[in-house]
Scaffold this motif. Structure first.
Motif, short mmCIF file in Angstrom:
data_model
loop_
_atom_site.label_atom_id
_atom_site.label_comp_id
_atom_site.label_asym_id
_atom_site.label_seq_id
_atom_site.Cartn_x
_atom_site.Cartn_y
_atom_site.Cartn_z
N GLN A 254 36.99 45.76 50.08
CA GLN A 254 36.67 46.90 50.94
C GLN A 254 36.39 48.14 50.12
O GLN A 254 35.40 48.84 50.32
CB GLN A 254 37.84 47.14 51.90
CG GLN A 254 37.66 48.36 52.80
CD GLN A 254 38.81 48.52 53.77
OE1 GLN A 254 38.88 47.84 54.77
NE2 GLN A 254 39.73 49.41 53.44
N ALA A 255 37.27 48.44 49.15
CA ALA A 255 37.10 49.63 48.33
C ALA A 255 35.85 49.52 47.46
O ALA A 255 35.08 50.48 47.30
CB ALA A 255 38.33 49.85 47.46
N MET A 259 32.44 51.92 47.45
CA MET A 259 31.83 52.61 46.32
C MET A 259 30.35 52.29 46.22
O MET A 259 29.51 53.18 45.97
CB MET A 259 32.54 52.24 45.02
CG MET A 259 33.93 52.86 44.87
SD MET A 259 34.55 52.71 43.19
CE MET A 259 34.51 50.94 42.97
N ILE A 260 30.00 51.05 46.40
CA ILE A 260 28.60 50.65 46.30
C ILE A 260 27.77 51.32 47.39
O ILE A 260 26.68 51.85 47.15
CB ILE A 260 28.46 49.12 46.38
CG1 ILE A 260 29.23 48.47 45.22
CG2 ILE A 260 27.00 48.71 46.35
CD1 ILE A 260 28.81 48.97 43.85
N ARG A 261 28.29 51.33 48.63
CA ARG A 261 27.56 51.96 49.74
C ARG A 261 27.39 53.46 49.49
O ARG A 261 26.34 54.03 49.76
CB ARG A 261 28.28 51.73 51.06
CG ARG A 261 28.19 50.30 51.57
CD ARG A 261 28.57 50.24 53.04
NE ARG A 261 29.91 50.79 53.28
CZ ARG A 261 31.02 50.07 53.22
NH1 ARG A 261 30.96 48.77 52.92
NH2 ARG A 261 32.19 50.62 53.45
N ALA A 283 37.46 45.83 36.16
CA ALA A 283 36.16 45.17 35.92
C ALA A 283 36.25 43.69 36.23
O ALA A 283 35.34 43.10 36.82
CB ALA A 283 35.73 45.41 34.48
N GLN A 284 37.40 43.07 35.83
CA GLN A 284 37.59 41.65 36.08
C GLN A 284 37.64 41.38 37.58
O GLN A 284 37.04 40.42 38.08
CB GLN A 284 38.87 41.17 35.40
CG GLN A 284 39.08 39.67 35.51
CD GLN A 284 40.33 39.22 34.77
OE1 GLN A 284 41.04 40.03 34.19
NE2 GLN A 284 40.58 37.92 34.78
N VAL A 285 38.33 42.23 38.33
CA VAL A 285 38.42 42.07 39.79
C VAL A 285 37.04 42.22 40.42
O VAL A 285 36.67 41.45 41.32
CB VAL A 285 39.40 43.09 40.38
CG1 VAL A 285 39.35 43.06 41.91
CG2 VAL A 285 40.81 42.82 39.91
N LEU A 286 36.26 43.19 39.96
CA LEU A 286 34.93 43.39 40.52
C LEU A 286 34.04 42.17 40.30
O LEU A 286 33.27 41.77 41.20
CB LEU A 286 34.28 44.63 39.89
CG LEU A 286 34.92 45.98 40.26
CD1 LEU A 286 34.26 47.11 39.47
CD2 LEU A 286 34.82 46.25 41.75
N VAL A 287 34.18 41.56 39.11
CA VAL A 287 33.39 40.36 38.83
C VAL A 287 33.82 39.22 39.72
O VAL A 287 33.01 38.48 40.29
CB VAL A 287 33.51 39.97 37.33
CG1 VAL A 287 32.87 38.60 37.08
CG2 VAL A 287 32.86 41.02 36.46
N GLN A 288 35.15 39.06 39.88
CA GLN A 288 35.67 37.98 40.72
C GLN A 288 35.25 38.17 42.19
O GLN A 288 35.02 37.19 42.90
CB GLN A 288 37.19 37.93 40.61
CG GLN A 288 37.69 37.47 39.24
CD GLN A 288 39.21 37.56 39.13
OE1 GLN A 288 39.88 38.15 39.98
NE2 GLN A 288 39.75 36.96 38.07
N LEU A 289 35.15 39.42 42.61
CA LEU A 289 34.75 39.69 43.99
C LEU A 289 33.24 39.59 44.17
O LEU A 289 32.74 39.65 45.30
CB LEU A 289 35.24 41.08 44.42
CG LEU A 289 36.76 41.27 44.51
CD1 LEU A 289 37.09 42.73 44.83
CD2 LEU A 289 37.35 40.36 45.59
#
Length: 313
Positions: A254-255, A259-261, A283-289
């Motif tokens: 969600q967060a 940020m992307i939107r 960064a690792q979480v963003l890649v996993q998501l």
């Protein structure tokens, strides 16, 4: 014989007069009896009315004459004005506060015009004779003229219902409601302050804005972030916005999507977005998501992002 006939005639005339007197006396006695019966009936009706008024919970009083001398008070009236003597005494002597508050003028108006006075929740300051202090009380009142048998005004009658407890309860409720409204307004102002502090937009240089984020990002805050960014870019005419997430300990789908939107929305206004403060764990979480940050410049520290923003101007 002539003398005897005259005596007989005189005797007949006398008897006729006696009969007429007896008939008139009988009529007078009947009329007197009817009058007495009517008076007894009126007395009974008056006494019945007095009994009703004495049993009534509504304070009731009657005054006679232009000095408004008390001629009747019921127990409820005595209870409303304790410690006073009423009957045979003028109003201003029994209750001087009536003149001070203009009530005597109302009585005079009713007495002169015959027009009753009716009021709802009339405020009256009732004086305590033992302390001399006035207590504010409220009444529904009726001041009506009292007339004699010929229709002439001879006094004024007072009926009232005390509403002090109800008025005070309503006033307390209104005061509480006003307090709650003020509290709600204060909370709303505090929430707005918190919102502004939670999504601050800081000018770093002409055309460069920064929004440092601290703490978790939920749906409501995501909307506030986007709203704040768009408003700030449009208002300041910014060309670069730095979105710093150093203070965001954790990030979820969600967060990240928020940020992307926000970044995409800002780009539609002609400004570029730099995201700073992304740590290795994030960064690792963003890649996993599976969050795609392509097209968005990212920096590990706010300082490096500011340097890049200023260097690109």
């Amino acid at each position: 014989m002539v003398h005897g006939d005259a005596s007989t005639s005189d005797l007949a005339a006398a008897r006729q007069q006696i009969g007429a007197l007896e008939s008139a006396l009988a009529e007078a006695q009947a009329a007197l009896a009817a009058a007495r019966a009517a008076l007894d009936e009126a007395r009974a009706g008056y006494q019945g009315l007095v009994e009703v008024l004495n049993q009534s919970p509504a304070p009731t009083a009657m005054w006679q004459g232009d000095d408004f001398t008390y001629t009747f008070v019921n127990p409820a009236y005595c209870a409303a004005l304790p410690g006073r003597e009423f009957l045979g005494r003028p109003l201003v002597e029994v209750a001087p506060e009536a003149k001070e508050q203009g009530l005597l003028d109302l009585f005079n108006h009713v007495y002169r015009t015959g027009n009753p006075f009716i009021a709802s929740e009339l405020p009256v300051a009732v004086r305590d004779p033992t302390t001399g202090r006035d207590e504010q009380r409220w009444f529904n009142v009726v001041y009506a003229p009292v007339r004699d048998g010929a229709g002439a005004i001879v006094g004024v009658c007072h009926f009232s219902v005390e509403l002090t407890e109800q008025v005070r309860a309503r006033q307390a409720a209104e005061a509480r409601a006003a307090e709650l409204r003020r509290s709600a307004e204060l909370i709303a102002a505090q929430q707005e302050t918190i919102r502004a502090l939670g999504t601050p937009l800081l000018p770093l240089a002409p055309g460069v804005l920064a929004m440092p984020l601290v703490g978790p990002i939920d749906t409501r805050r995501s909307e506030q972030i986007m709203e704040g960014l768009l408003h700030g870019v449009a208002k300041e005419g910014a060309s670069t916005v730095i979105l710093d997430v150093t203070g965001v300990e954790t990030i979820d789908t969600q967060a990240a999507n928020a940020m992307i939107r926000a970044a995409q929305s800002v780009r539609l206004l002609g400004a570029r977005v730099l995201i700073t403060g992304i740590q290795p764990a994030m960064a690792q979480v963003l890649v996993q998501l599976g969050i795609d940050l392509r097209g968005i410049a990212t920096f590990s520290t706010l300082r490096s992002g500011i340097a890049a923003a200023l260097g690109a101007r």
